[in-house]
Scaffold this motif. Structure first.
Motif, short mmCIF file in Angstrom:
data_model
loop_
_atom_site.label_atom_id
_atom_site.label_comp_id
_atom_site.label_asym_id
_atom_site.label_seq_id
_atom_site.Cartn_x
_atom_site.Cartn_y
_atom_site.Cartn_z
N PHE A 256 -28.40 -29.82 -9.85
CA PHE A 256 -28.99 -29.16 -8.77
C PHE A 256 -29.99 -29.22 -7.36
N TYR A 257 -29.38 -30.89 -6.64
CA TYR A 257 -29.46 -31.06 -5.79
C TYR A 257 -28.48 -30.56 -4.78
N TRP A 258 -26.82 -30.33 -5.08
CA TRP A 258 -26.22 -30.42 -4.71
C TRP A 258 -25.41 -29.55 -4.36
N GLY A 259 -25.97 -28.52 -5.69
CA GLY A 259 -25.56 -26.75 -5.42
C GLY A 259 -26.56 -26.37 -4.68
N PHE A 260 -28.27 -26.77 -4.79
CA PHE A 260 -28.78 -26.34 -3.83
C PHE A 260 -28.55 -26.93 -1.91
N LEU A 261 -28.15 -27.87 -1.51
CA LEU A 261 -27.16 -27.67 -0.77
C LEU A 261 -25.82 -26.75 -0.07
N ASP A 262 -24.99 -26.40 -1.24
CA ASP A 262 -23.99 -25.46 -0.98
C ASP A 262 -24.88 -24.28 -1.46
N LYS A 263 -25.76 -23.34 -1.60
CA LYS A 263 -26.46 -22.49 -1.47
C LYS A 263 -27.14 -21.83 0.10
N GLN A 264 -27.73 -23.37 0.07
CA GLN A 264 -28.17 -23.65 1.91
C GLN A 264 -27.35 -23.24 2.81
N SER A 265 -25.95 -23.70 2.41
CA SER A 265 -25.54 -23.72 3.53
C SER A 265 -24.28 -22.33 3.43
N LYS A 266 -24.43 -21.46 2.35
CA LYS A 266 -23.95 -20.32 2.29
C LYS A 266 -25.30 -19.30 2.90
N LYS A 267 -26.03 -19.12 3.32
CA LYS A 267 -26.92 -18.44 3.32
C LYS A 267 -26.72 -18.29 4.29
N LYS A 268 -27.70 -16.49 4.86
CA LYS A 268 -26.74 -15.51 6.62
C LYS A 268 -27.51 -16.39 7.13
N PRO A 269 -26.96 -16.16 8.36
CA PRO A 269 -27.60 -16.66 8.99
C PRO A 269 -28.99 -16.05 9.31
N ALA A 270 -29.93 -17.52 9.60
CA ALA A 270 -31.28 -17.26 10.05
C ALA A 270 -31.57 -16.66 11.81
N PRO A 271 -32.38 -15.70 11.53
CA PRO A 271 -32.84 -15.73 12.70
C PRO A 271 -32.64 -16.85 14.21
N THR A 272 -32.81 -18.05 13.81
CA THR A 272 -33.01 -18.54 14.30
C THR A 272 -32.17 -20.46 14.06
N THR A 273 -31.95 -20.85 14.49
CA THR A 273 -31.89 -22.05 14.05
C THR A 273 -32.75 -23.31 13.93
N MET A 274 -32.63 -24.09 12.74
CA MET A 274 -33.37 -24.94 13.17
C MET A 274 -33.52 -25.88 14.85
N THR A 275 -32.41 -26.40 15.16
CA THR A 275 -32.77 -26.78 16.63
C THR A 275 -33.65 -25.65 17.48
N GLU A 276 -33.61 -24.27 17.72
CA GLU A 276 -33.55 -23.10 18.63
C GLU A 276 -35.62 -22.91 17.65
N LYS A 277 -35.63 -23.41 16.30
CA LYS A 277 -37.61 -23.19 15.55
C LYS A 277 -38.24 -24.24 16.29
N ASP A 278 -37.63 -25.53 16.03
CA ASP A 278 -38.23 -26.96 16.14
C ASP A 278 -37.92 -26.87 18.46
N GLN A 279 -37.52 -25.84 18.93
CA GLN A 279 -37.82 -26.22 20.05
C GLN A 279 -39.08 -25.29 20.24
N SER A 280 -39.35 -23.77 20.26
CA SER A 280 -40.05 -23.64 20.52
C SER A 280 -41.18 -23.84 19.77
N THR A 281 -41.58 -24.48 18.70
CA THR A 281 -42.67 -24.75 18.29
C THR A 281 -43.57 -26.17 18.63
N LEU A 282 -42.21 -26.65 18.56
CA LEU A 282 -42.54 -28.49 19.12
C LEU A 282 -42.73 -28.65 21.01
N HIS A 283 -43.32 -29.27 21.01
CA HIS A 283 -43.60 -30.46 22.10
C HIS A 283 -44.03 -31.41 21.87
#
Lengths: 312, 65
Positions: A256-283
């Motif tokens: 269940f969990y490793w399968g989720f991580l595997d799917k996450q890693s193969k996901k098509k690239p999101a328009p923004t990375t988590m770092t880019e998303k955080d940098q645009s929303t966090l202050h």
């Protein structure tokens, strides 16, 4: 039953791996799983300084023990939540481990007492702001561990979350389709913005039963008693359900969990990375300076509400 | 045999000999959520336990957040 590796008498069987181990081979298995987690998720390097979040429970003390035995520079932080004799007993276990084991590796223990800074223990704080105790506790611990890691210049903060914790959390998030939380369910979260420490979970490949066995076999004295505030918590129900499935069908939790991580890693690239998303929303929070999406962070809001209630 | 349980702490008496997995089954406990400890030594599910043994069944689940 004999050890799968050396054929001497086994002390634990692991149905999900179709294996059984003696004490020495089991310790080797546990250390190997943690080393694989660190390497495959690029958690930290040999020269990095690590801050381990310890509670006195089996997972966090086992994590501290394993990292020290693997040769990492790992100090620890204990947050005293002020839950009566439970906190006293858990702190005693942490202190004993720090003196008896960690000190010989040159590691030190930092402490933070909630009552000293916030003026009350978490039970009282939760009552003041009308929030569940576990959620209040989570906010305080995340805040204090992050702050300590940043202020004391640690490269990374490590927590003792295990396979059961992550599988139960994933089940909860999927049952309620909390998509926004799924992105943050990985075992290695980046220091995406100034003020955030990198956070890792080196035990995500090991089950709760395996970690309890590691603690017993290595004579790690941990607090067995359940936190009195956790009674009736939803996570415990999810864990119970998953353990029934695991007993019937070994390997369910890791699939269940490793399968989720595997799917996450193969996901098509999101328009923004988590770092880019955080940098645009966090202050920086206007009160304390730690990263937040709002003007004032949830911790400062919580404390401000608690102070207002305690004055009135 | 005397079997010590937690959450809440209590002791029950069971008749041996019995395998560890059967002790868990008799007490309606899930294997994946417990360890069986004889004296201070961990034992596997297929280990035979006897009347003279001092047994602890230790729950492994923790956490509330």
């Amino acid at each position: 039953m004999n050890c799968t590796k050396c054929k001497t008498k086994a002390v634990i069987d692991l149905p999900r791996h179709n294996a059984a181990f003696c004490r020495n081979c089991f310790n080797g298995y546990v250390h190997d799983q943690v080393a694989r987690a660190i390497k495959s998720q690029k958690m930290f390097r040999r020269a990095d300084r690590i801050l381990v979040a310890v509670s006195g429970g089996k997972d966090s003390l086992a994590l501290w023990d394993i990292l020290l035995k693997l040769g990492y520079q790992a100090d620890a932080l204990y947050v005293n939540l002020g839950i009566g004799t439970y906190s006293e007993e858990s702190f005693r276990k942490v202190r004993n481990f720090a003196d008896a084991v960690a000190a010989s590796h040159g590691a030190k223990l930092l402490t933070h007492t909630v009552e000293e800074e916030e003026g009350a223990g978490i039970k009282e704080l939760a009552q003041l702001i009308h929030r569940p105790t576990c959620s209040t506790c989570g906010t305080i611990k995340r805040y204090q561990f992050n702050r300590a890691a940043v202020e004391h210049d640690y490269d990374v903060m490590a927590t003792g979350h295990n396979l059961d914790d992550e599988a139960a959390r994933l089940l909860g998030n999927v049952l309620h389709w909390q998509d926004e939380y799924l992105d943050k369910q990985g075992p290695s979260l980046p220091a995406s913005v100034e003020g955030f420490a990198k956070k890792v979970k080196p035990l995500y490949r090991l089950s709760e039963r395996e970690l309890a066995a590691y603690a017993v076999l290595n004579r790690i004295d941990y607090i067995i008693e359940e936190c009195p505030m956790a009674k009736g918590a939803r996570t415990l129900v999810y864990k119970e359900v998953l353990n029934r499935l695991e007993t019937e069908s070994p390997g369910t939790k890791q699939t269940f969990y490793w399968g989720f991580l595997d799917k996450q890693s193969k996901k098509k690239p999101a328009p923004t990375t988590m770092t880019e998303k955080d940098q645009s929303t966090l202050h920086p929070c206007t009160t304390c300076g730690q990263p937040t999406t709002a003007e004032v962070c949830s911790y400062c809001k919580m404390m401000s509400r608690a102070k207002a209630h305690s004055v009135s | 045999m005397k079997v010590q349980l937690s959450h809440p702490a209590r002791t029950v008496e069971l008749k041996g000999p019995k395998r560890a997995k059967d002790v868990l089954r008799d007490l309606n406990l899930v294997v994946e959520a417990h360890l069986v400890i004889r004296g201070d030594e961990l034992v596997t599910e297929d280990e035979m336990l006897f009347d003279k043994d001092q047994i602890e069944i230790r729950p492994v689940i923790s956490g509330g957040t």
